[in-house]
Design an enzyme around this catalytic site. Structure first.
Site, PDB file in Angstrom:
ATOM      1  N   GLY A  28      42.182  41.268  43.017  1.00 41.66           N
ATOM      2  CA  GLY A  28      42.417  40.989  44.425  1.00 41.66           C
ATOM      3  C   GLY A  28      41.477  39.902  44.926  1.00 41.66           C
ATOM      4  N   SER A  29      41.099  39.996  46.184  1.00 39.59           N
ATOM      5  CA  SER A  29      40.382  38.897  46.835  1.00 39.59           C
ATOM      6  C   SER A  29      38.964  38.696  46.344  1.00 39.59           C
ATOM      7  CB  SER A  29      40.377  39.112  48.353  1.00 39.59           C
ATOM      8  OG  SER A  29      41.691  39.006  48.868  1.00 39.59           O
TER       9      SER A  29
END
Length: 638
Positions: free
Chosen positions: A291-292
């Site tokens: 993810g981020s």
């Protein structure tokens, strides 16, 4: 004539008999005089019964010498079946004292063997049971010295340490990894018995001394491990996730300071836990979309290529970008509008990272992802490490190029992320992570072998690393990492919220929330990563669930590392939901009636008029409604 022949034959027979007898005497003399040692050794091998004496396995220590695993003396039961005259009665007594099944014991003590170690029933028995057996004075039943592996902190660091089996041999974790180093040579008490099991008094008992294994010193800091374990336990109680994990590492040399895998187990009693728990050290085994948190890698790579000025150059986020016919959306409806590239990172704008991936191009993006070590093992000195999953470059199209840039479509391990993030903040050097610091002689404390840091590559420049430290601190001050902000400590990091995939399909309402951080950003001493799999919470964001856990860890870790608070810090961006923060004043020496502190709850302890101590101390920042304990004493000068 016939008599002469008979006499001659008798003479020949006599000579032959003498020769044979002489040969026998010569053979006996040779065996008794020349070959005596060999003959006696073979005889003793037939007569002797070995009673094993356990060696002392080496200890596993933290970097400061705190014992994390060690042997404690114990007692086990050995039987000589030939000496047992009443096996049924003996089995009944043993079963009663050892709280075991009499039939199972009877079967073992009647085996046609010279000696029999009674296990598991008679393995590592209690002192009370040993005294009872001593008093019972059973024929053919002996108590022998044994060793029991003990883990004083129980579930603490369980998957890292591993455990030992019934014969104290390493079966998992570091116990298995360093079996040849930790393991000790067994000794034996050798007692001669005849074929009927009677002791032969003609020959002495012999004793072969047992040995002791080497100690293994870890890079783990028990104090930091305590703090992280405590907060991870609190997280498990509050959110009830399927799994959770944490790693703390020194970014300047790759030394692992703490490692947590939840759910955990007690290595002292590992048999009662599921194999999926005891055999999976999540920080090195679990592989998932980052993810981020991965955006920190992409952003650092683009800065290193000098593709933009993060303070001056801008990108307009309209809420989506079209890539190969697919619409890649921003998490914020309508987008973030016009932003600097620093704000693209702060706001974790997916469309903004699509733009960054376009500027990088596939060749450069793939080059930096591989330079940071993704898709390959880190070679951490722990068993069970996974490689993660990275596209082959030839299989990456326009969509894959875009999604990898913001942490989707790639599968990584936590240890890979922590190693890469360490390089981002330490000046650009990628280190091989390690958890072993040294091999040590247990008797003298002398270091036999020291494991030194291993630099793998310079992945970004020092100038890029300096910019990234500022950018990541800005994410904590102005972006999704705000719940980890601590006044006076420069914390930097990146949150992550990744939807879980199963068989190539994303699962509804199943997320892995994470926060990848470092502190202090002016001189990073620790990288801390925490990830949570499917927590029970309505708000599924890494900043909401995980960042407060990281903050709680840093509040104790940074003072322990003697990190001093600073006045120069990127100020935290306030939003209307943020609680009001109040700095605790110095109230020591003040009269009770003089103190009027709005916004804080004051609790008075003791009798008197004057404050002699306070908790927390002056300068601490509390949220509105926080409690301050004030200790009172009579003023002796009044």
């Amino acid at each position: 004539m016939i008599a002469n022949r008979i006499e001659k034959r008798i003479h020949i027979i006599f000579i032959c008999a003498c020769l044979i007898f002489g040969a026998i005497l010569l053979k006996l003399g040779y065996e008794q005089i020349v070959h005596q040692d060999f003959t006696m050794e073979k005889a003793m091998n037939l007569w002797q019964r070995d009673f094993p004496v356990a060696g002392r396995r080496g200890a596993i220590l933290d970097r400061n010498g705190t014992a994390l695993a060690y042997d404690i003396p114990s007692t086990s039961v050995m039987v000589v079946p030939a000496q047992i005259k009443e096996p049924k009665q003996t089995a009944a007594v043993l079963a009663d004292i050892l709280e075991a099944d009499a039939d199972a014991i009877y079967e073992k003590i009647t085996n046609h063997v010279s000696t029999q170690k009674l296990q598991p029933e008679g393995r590592l028995i209690s002192d009370e049971a040993a005294v009872k057996l001593e008093n019972a004075d059973l024929d053919g039943v002996y108590l022998i010295q044994d060793s029991q592996r003990y883990y004083p902190n129980h579930s603490y660091l369980a998957q890292v340490l591993g455990f030992t089996g019934i014969d104290n041999q390493g079966l998992a974790g570091l116990e298995l990894q360093y079996e040849e180093i930790l393991g000790a040579k067994k000794g034996a008490l050798q007692i001669p018995f005849d074929a009927k099991g009677n002791q032969v008094d003609l020959y002495d008992e012999t004793y072969e001394a047992s040995g002791k294994g080497m100690d293994v010193v870890l890079t783990i800091d028990a104090n930091i491990q305590d703090i992280v374990e405590r907060e991870m336990n609190n997280l498990m109680k509050r959110y009830h996730p399927k799994e959770a994990l944490a790693i703390a590492m020194d970014p300047n040399n790759g030394e692992i300071l703490a490692m947590v895998s939840k759910p955990d187990f007690d290595p002292n009693d590992y048999q009662n836990y599921d194999s999926t728990i005891i055999n999976r050290n999540l920080p090195i085994w679990k592989s998932f979309e980052p993810g981020s948190t991965f955006k920190s890698v992409t952003f650092a790579s683009a800065l290193d290529l000098k593709l933009f000025d993060m303070f001056q150059d801008t990108y307009y986020d309209r809420g989506y970008e079209m890539v190969g016919g697919a619409r890649i959306k921003s998490w914020k409806a309508g987008g973030h509008g016009l932003q600097t590239f620093l704000q693209v990172l702060e706001n974790s704008s997916n469309p903004g990272f699509v733009e960054i991936s376009r500027r990088m191009g596939l060749d450069h993006l793939y080059e930096y992802v591989m330079k940071f070590g993704f898709g390959n093992k880190t070679n951490v000195d722990l068993p069970g490490e996974s490689t993660g999953i990275m596209f082959e470059k030839e299989a990456m199209g326009e969509v894959e190029q875009a999604t990898v840039a913001f942490g989707q479509g790639i599968s990584v391990t936590p240890i890979q992320l922590v190693r890469a993030f360490s390089a981002i903040v330490n000046g650009g050097t990628l280190y091989e992570p390690h958890i072993t610091k040294a091999i040590q002689d247990p008797a003298t404390g002398e270091i036999i072998e020291e494991i030194k840091p291993k630099a793998v590559d310079q992945v970004i420049s020092k100038e890029t690393s300096d910019l990234m430290r500022y950018a990541l601190e800005s994410v904590v001050a102005n972006g999704g990492g705000k719940p980890s902000y601590i006044k006076g400590y420069q914390i930097g990091g990146k949150t992550g919220t990744a939807q879980k995939a199963e068989n190539g399909v994303y699962m509804a309402n199943e997320y892995i929330l994470s926060f990848l951080s470092a502190a202090p950003m002016n001189d990073p001493k620790i990288v801390l990563y925490v990830a949570v799999d499917a927590p029970d919470n309505d708000v599924q964001y890494g900043g909401t669930v995980v960042a407060p856990v990281v903050k709680a860890c840093y509040e104790d870790i940074l003072p322990y590392l003697e990190v001093e608070k600073v006045s120069e810090q990127i100020p935290k961006k306030k939003i209307w939901l943020d609680p009001v923060e109040i700095e605790v004043p110095n109230l020591i020496g003040k009269k009770k009636e003089e103190i009027k502190q709005e916004g804080l709850v004051l609790e008075w302890i003791g009798e008197g008029d004057t404050v002699i101590a306070q908790l927390p101390q002056a300068g601490t920042t509390l949220n509105e409604g926080g409690k301050v304990w004030l200790y009172l004493e009579e003023d002796s000068f009044s």
